[in-house]
Every structure is written in structure tokens, then in C-alpha cells.
Design a protein around this motif. Structure first.
Motif, PDB file in Angstrom:
ATOM      1  N   TYR A 183       0.850  -1.004  -0.007  1.00  0.00           N
ATOM      2  CA  TYR A 183       0.127   0.142  -0.174  1.00  0.00           C
ATOM      3  C   TYR A 183       0.943   1.123   0.278  1.00  0.00           C
ATOM      4  O   TYR A 183       0.437   2.311  -0.126  1.00  0.00           O
ATOM      5  CB  TYR A 183      -0.782   0.089   1.074  1.00  0.00           C
ATOM      6  CG  TYR A 183      -2.354  -1.187   0.951  1.00  0.00           C
ATOM      7  CD1 TYR A 183      -3.450  -0.729   0.484  1.00  0.00           C
ATOM      8  CD2 TYR A 183      -2.308  -2.718   1.538  1.00  0.00           C
ATOM      9  CE1 TYR A 183      -3.865  -1.838   0.541  1.00  0.00           C
ATOM     10  CE2 TYR A 183      -3.045  -3.084   1.400  1.00  0.00           C
ATOM     11  CZ  TYR A 183      -4.033  -3.046   0.903  1.00  0.00           C
ATOM     12  OH  TYR A 183      -5.115  -3.365   0.993  1.00  0.00           O
ATOM     13  N   SER A 184       2.094   1.075  -0.276  1.00  0.00           N
ATOM     14  CA  SER A 184       3.039   2.080   0.778  1.00  0.00           C
ATOM     15  C   SER A 184       3.034   3.455  -0.898  1.00  0.00           C
ATOM     16  O   SER A 184       2.633   4.665  -0.913  1.00  0.00           O
ATOM     17  CB  SER A 184       4.551   1.622   0.160  1.00  0.00           C
ATOM     18  OG  SER A 184       4.580   1.031  -1.060  1.00  0.00           O
ATOM     19  N   TYR A 185       2.492   2.741  -2.389  1.00  0.00           N
ATOM     20  CA  TYR A 185       2.033   3.773  -3.188  1.00  0.00           C
ATOM     21  C   TYR A 185       0.531   5.056  -2.760  1.00  0.00           C
ATOM     22  O   TYR A 185       0.969   5.696  -3.223  1.00  0.00           O
ATOM     23  CB  TYR A 185       1.604   3.217  -4.676  1.00  0.00           C
ATOM     24  CG  TYR A 185       1.832   3.643  -6.085  1.00  0.00           C
ATOM     25  CD1 TYR A 185       2.552   4.857  -6.499  1.00  0.00           C
ATOM     26  CD2 TYR A 185       0.433   3.771  -5.825  1.00  0.00           C
ATOM     27  CE1 TYR A 185       2.161   5.674  -7.625  1.00  0.00           C
ATOM     28  CE2 TYR A 185      -0.417   4.940  -7.370  1.00  0.00           C
ATOM     29  CZ  TYR A 185       0.520   5.918  -8.188  1.00  0.00           C
ATOM     30  OH  TYR A 185      -0.050   5.849  -9.048  1.00  0.00           O
ATOM     31  N   ALA A 186      -0.037   3.503  -2.683  1.00  0.00           N
ATOM     32  CA  ALA A 186      -1.869   4.199  -3.021  1.00  0.00           C
ATOM     33  C   ALA A 186      -1.467   5.436  -1.683  1.00  0.00           C
ATOM     34  O   ALA A 186      -2.603   6.301  -1.706  1.00  0.00           O
ATOM     35  CB  ALA A 186      -2.369   3.100  -2.306  1.00  0.00           C
ATOM     36  N   ASP A 187      -0.393   4.813  -0.729  1.00  0.00           N
ATOM     37  CA  ASP A 187      -0.665   5.863   0.825  1.00  0.00           C
ATOM     38  C   ASP A 187       0.298   7.282   0.018  1.00  0.00           C
ATOM     39  O   ASP A 187      -0.212   8.476   1.002  1.00  0.00           O
ATOM     40  CB  ASP A 187       0.055   5.089   1.881  1.00  0.00           C
ATOM     41  CG  ASP A 187      -0.652   3.668   2.592  1.00  0.00           C
ATOM     42  OD1 ASP A 187      -2.157   3.889   1.968  1.00  0.00           O
ATOM     43  OD2 ASP A 187      -0.249   3.164   2.831  1.00  0.00           O
ATOM     44  N   LYS A 188       1.238   6.651  -0.045  1.00  0.00           N
ATOM     45  CA  LYS A 188       1.767   8.068  -0.728  1.00  0.00           C
ATOM     46  C   LYS A 188       0.898   9.517  -1.547  1.00  0.00           C
ATOM     47  O   LYS A 188       0.889  10.522  -1.374  1.00  0.00           O
ATOM     48  CB  LYS A 188       2.935   8.385  -2.105  1.00  0.00           C
ATOM     49  CG  LYS A 188       3.938   7.229  -0.770  1.00  0.00           C
ATOM     50  CD  LYS A 188       5.267   6.911  -1.743  1.00  0.00           C
ATOM     51  CE  LYS A 188       6.045   6.476  -1.567  1.00  0.00           C
ATOM     52  NZ  LYS A 188       7.357   5.481  -1.912  1.00  0.00           N
ATOM     53  N   LEU A 190      -2.437   9.293  -1.462  1.00  0.00           N
ATOM     54  CA  LEU A 190      -3.477   9.841  -0.941  1.00  0.00           C
ATOM     55  C   LEU A 190      -3.326  10.792   0.381  1.00  0.00           C
ATOM     56  O   LEU A 190      -3.331  11.516   0.663  1.00  0.00           O
ATOM     57  CB  LEU A 190      -4.082   8.658   0.175  1.00  0.00           C
ATOM     58  CG  LEU A 190      -4.651   7.777  -0.983  1.00  0.00           C
ATOM     59  CD1 LEU A 190      -5.056   6.431  -0.257  1.00  0.00           C
ATOM     60  CD2 LEU A 190      -6.123   8.163  -1.370  1.00  0.00           C
ATOM     61  N   THR A 191      -1.819  10.928   0.518  1.00  0.00           N
ATOM     62  CA  THR A 191      -1.071  11.784   1.490  1.00  0.00           C
ATOM     63  C   THR A 191      -0.949  12.918   0.423  1.00  0.00           C
ATOM     64  O   THR A 191      -0.907  14.281   0.863  1.00  0.00           O
ATOM     65  CB  THR A 191       0.400  11.308   1.889  1.00  0.00           C
ATOM     66  OG1 THR A 191      -0.099  10.393   2.754  1.00  0.00           O
ATOM     67  CG2 THR A 191       0.618  12.608   2.911  1.00  0.00           C
ATOM     68  N   ILE A 192      -0.782  12.878  -0.960  1.00  0.00           N
ATOM     69  CA  ILE A 192      -0.637  14.118  -1.765  1.00  0.00           C
ATOM     70  C   ILE A 192      -1.779  14.613  -2.209  1.00  0.00           C
ATOM     71  O   ILE A 192      -1.987  15.394  -1.430  1.00  0.00           O
ATOM     72  CB  ILE A 192      -0.089  13.881  -2.881  1.00  0.00           C
ATOM     73  CG1 ILE A 192       1.748  13.266  -3.447  1.00  0.00           C
ATOM     74  CG2 ILE A 192      -0.642  14.822  -4.076  1.00  0.00           C
ATOM     75  CD1 ILE A 192       2.523  12.689  -3.779  1.00  0.00           C
ATOM     76  N   TYR A 193      -3.149  13.956  -2.136  1.00  0.00           N
ATOM     77  CA  TYR A 193      -4.294  14.138  -2.444  1.00  0.00           C
ATOM     78  C   TYR A 193      -4.461  15.339  -0.967  1.00  0.00           C
ATOM     79  O   TYR A 193      -5.434  16.179  -0.842  1.00  0.00           O
ATOM     80  CB  TYR A 193      -4.619  13.077  -2.789  1.00  0.00           C
ATOM     81  CG  TYR A 193      -6.698  12.948  -2.646  1.00  0.00           C
ATOM     82  CD1 TYR A 193      -7.212  14.638  -3.513  1.00  0.00           C
ATOM     83  CD2 TYR A 193      -7.429  12.738  -1.670  1.00  0.00           C
ATOM     84  CE1 TYR A 193      -8.057  14.138  -3.781  1.00  0.00           C
ATOM     85  CE2 TYR A 193      -8.829  12.586  -2.028  1.00  0.00           C
ATOM     86  CZ  TYR A 193      -9.354  13.650  -3.204  1.00  0.00           C
ATOM     87  OH  TYR A 193     -10.658  14.078  -3.497  1.00  0.00           O
ATOM     88  N   GLN A 194      -3.787  14.751   0.403  1.00  0.00           N
ATOM     89  CA  GLN A 194      -4.511  15.537   1.219  1.00  0.00           C
ATOM     90  C   GLN A 194      -4.159  16.512   1.355  1.00  0.00           C
ATOM     91  O   GLN A 194      -5.324  17.879   2.056  1.00  0.00           O
ATOM     92  CB  GLN A 194      -4.774  14.126   2.608  1.00  0.00           C
ATOM     93  CG  GLN A 194      -5.883  13.291   2.381  1.00  0.00           C
ATOM     94  CD  GLN A 194      -7.270  13.435   2.894  1.00  0.00           C
ATOM     95  OE1 GLN A 194      -7.343  14.181   3.282  1.00  0.00           O
ATOM     96  NE2 GLN A 194      -8.124  13.160   1.951  1.00  0.00           N
ATOM     97  N   ASN A 195      -3.047  16.703   1.311  1.00  0.00           N
ATOM     98  CA  ASN A 195      -1.891  17.698   1.789  1.00  0.00           C
ATOM     99  C   ASN A 195      -2.222  19.083   0.962  1.00  0.00           C
ATOM    100  O   ASN A 195      -1.710  19.782   0.740  1.00  0.00           O
ATOM    101  CB  ASN A 195      -0.220  17.502   1.709  1.00  0.00           C
ATOM    102  CG  ASN A 195       0.090  16.047   2.474  1.00  0.00           C
ATOM    103  OD1 ASN A 195      -0.352  16.416   3.833  1.00  0.00           O
ATOM    104  ND2 ASN A 195       0.595  15.571   2.645  1.00  0.00           N
ATOM    105  N   TYR A 196      -1.994  18.802  -1.049  1.00  0.00           N
ATOM    106  CA  TYR A 196      -2.695  19.547  -1.511  1.00  0.00           C
ATOM    107  C   TYR A 196      -3.784  20.118  -2.456  1.00  0.00           C
ATOM    108  O   TYR A 196      -4.349  21.253  -2.514  1.00  0.00           O
ATOM    109  CB  TYR A 196      -2.369  19.034  -2.823  1.00  0.00           C
ATOM    110  CG  TYR A 196      -0.625  19.141  -2.860  1.00  0.00           C
ATOM    111  CD1 TYR A 196       0.430  20.346  -4.075  1.00  0.00           C
ATOM    112  CD2 TYR A 196       0.160  17.805  -2.081  1.00  0.00           C
ATOM    113  CE1 TYR A 196       1.756  20.155  -3.909  1.00  0.00           C
ATOM    114  CE2 TYR A 196       1.403  18.101  -2.315  1.00  0.00           C
ATOM    115  CZ  TYR A 196       1.903  19.159  -3.409  1.00  0.00           C
ATOM    116  OH  TYR A 196       3.888  19.687  -2.937  1.00  0.00           O
ATOM    117  N   ARG A 197      -4.684  19.367  -1.720  1.00  0.00           N
ATOM    118  CA  ARG A 197      -6.739  19.869  -2.054  1.00  0.00           C
ATOM    119  C   ARG A 197      -6.661  20.768  -1.909  1.00  0.00           C
ATOM    120  O   ARG A 197      -6.126  21.762  -0.305  1.00  0.00           O
ATOM    121  CB  ARG A 197      -6.891  18.179  -2.192  1.00  0.00           C
ATOM    122  CG  ARG A 197      -7.501  17.922  -0.602  1.00  0.00           C
ATOM    123  CD  ARG A 197      -8.800  17.224  -0.920  1.00  0.00           C
ATOM    124  NE  ARG A 197      -8.799  16.177   0.006  1.00  0.00           N
ATOM    125  CZ  ARG A 197     -10.367  16.332   0.676  1.00  0.00           C
ATOM    126  NH1 ARG A 197     -10.766  15.892   0.057  1.00  0.00           N
ATOM    127  NH2 ARG A 197      -9.942  15.367   1.904  1.00  0.00           N
TER     128      ARG A 197
END
Length: 197
Positions: A183-188, A190-197
Motif C-alpha cells: 500500500y505504500s504507493y497508494a498511501d503516498k 493519498l497523502t499528496i491528495y490530502q495535503n494539496y487539495r
């Protein structure tokens, strides 16, 4: 009177064939399977009316302004694909940022191409073999995938197809990303998604 040895001989042959067959299945190399194995549900020919970046007013773009210019420059294509497939443009941008950093000429070690890093049917990707032959034989060519508009549309359709199949964005992203990273790719992403939106 039947001889027991005559009845045993066919059973031994069948048993040997069964053992050989199972051994071949167990010892054969595993098929390469990843998100790029999922074909989009809409043929590319139907994607004709995508607005060009200069045709879309800046206020039409709902992409977060936190994304860097390398991603912002593709807003018209991201927005169109997001609207077409009912997906948050910020999620598309997060995948793009992780995959290519917004570089339309990105080419990975595994042979993935363009903004959304889609595996093509040719190049290095042609070497990946599945049970029935080349894994990506039904994919577009590298040349097609180096086109930013086409790449975004194709990548988004793949992602949407995975979300529909998996029923969960994190699971879909896990399948979209590289193999064998859990899940490391998925979590990266999702982290970008949370931090940039």
C-alpha cells in the motif's frame, strides 16, 4: 479374472500426469499483473471534444492551486477527465504528481509512459509476459501515450475502472501503482491528495 496390475497401471499414469501438471503450474513464473492490466471502459475514439488549455477559462479549473505549475499546466485536461468520469480532479493531480511530476515525457524503468505512467503495448512493456502472451498487447502505443491529453484520459479511465472493480480508492491506487510495494504507493498518493487539495 482381472489382474490387479492391469488396473493399477492406468491409475499410475494418470497420477503422474496430474503431478506433472500441478508442478508446471506451481513452478511457472507468475504473471505480471498491475493496474496497467485493467483496460479502460471507454474507447479512446469517443474522447474527441476535450477542451484545449487555452479554451478553458482559469475559473473553470477546480484543481487546487496548491499543486505546482508542472501539474497546473494540465488543468484543462485534468478537469475534463474529472468531469467526464466523475472523479475529483485533485485525485487525478495527486496520481500525476506522484507518477510523473507533470512531465509529459516521463518514461519509467519498467516502460510506463507519460503523465499518468501508463504501460504501453510496445517498448520495455512489451517484454512483460502473462499467461496468454504479452500483458499489454491491447494497450495504446508509446507514441499515443506521450500525448498529454490522451495519456490523462486513458490513465483516468484505468483508475476509474479500478475504483469500480475494487470498490475503494486506496485499493484501486494499490493496483494502479507498481507491483510488490503493498500500500505504500497508494498511501503516498493519498497523502499528496490530502495535503494539496
Amino acid at each position: 479374472m482381472n489382474h490387479p496390475s492391469k488396473a493399477i497401471f492406468p491409475a499410475v499414469i494418470v497420477g503422474i500426469l496430474l503431478v506433472v501438471g500441478i508442478s508446471r503450474l506451481l513452478l511457472s513464473p507468475p504473471a505480471v499483473v498491475q493496474a496497467s492490466d485493467v483496460e479502460p471502459t471507454t474507447p479512446p475514439a469517443e474522447q474527441v471534444n476535450t477542451p484545449q488549455p487555452e479554451e478553458m477559462a482559469s475559473d473553470d479549473c477546480t484543481l487546487s492551486n496548491r499543486y505546482p505549475e508542472n501539474i497546473q499546466q494540465w488543468c484543462a485536461y485534468i478537469q475534463h477527465a474529472a468531469t467526464e468520469h466523475q472523479l475529483d480532479p485533485n485525485l487525478i493531480a495527486a496520481v500525476m504528481l506522484q507518477e510523473s511530476g507533470g512531465n509529459p515525457d516521463a518514461y519509467s524503468r519498467s516502460g510506463a509512459v507519460g503523465l499518468m505512467q501508463v504501460m504501453p503495448r510496445d517498448g520495455k512493456a512489451a517484454e512483460f509476459m502473462c499467461v496468454n502472451g504479452p500483458c499489454f498487447a491491447n494497450r495504446p502505443s508509446s507514441q499515443e501515450l506521450f500525448d498529454p491529453q490522451f495519456n490523462i484520459e486513458y490513465g483516468v479511465r484505468m483508475l476509474v475502472g479500478l475504483i469500480q472493480r475494487k470498490g475503494d480508492v486506496r485499493e484501486a491506487l494499490k493496483s494502479y501503482g507498481p507491483m510488490d510495494v503493498g500500500y505504500s504507493y497508494a498511501d503516498k498518493v493519498l497523502t499528496i491528495y490530502q495535503n494539496y487539495r
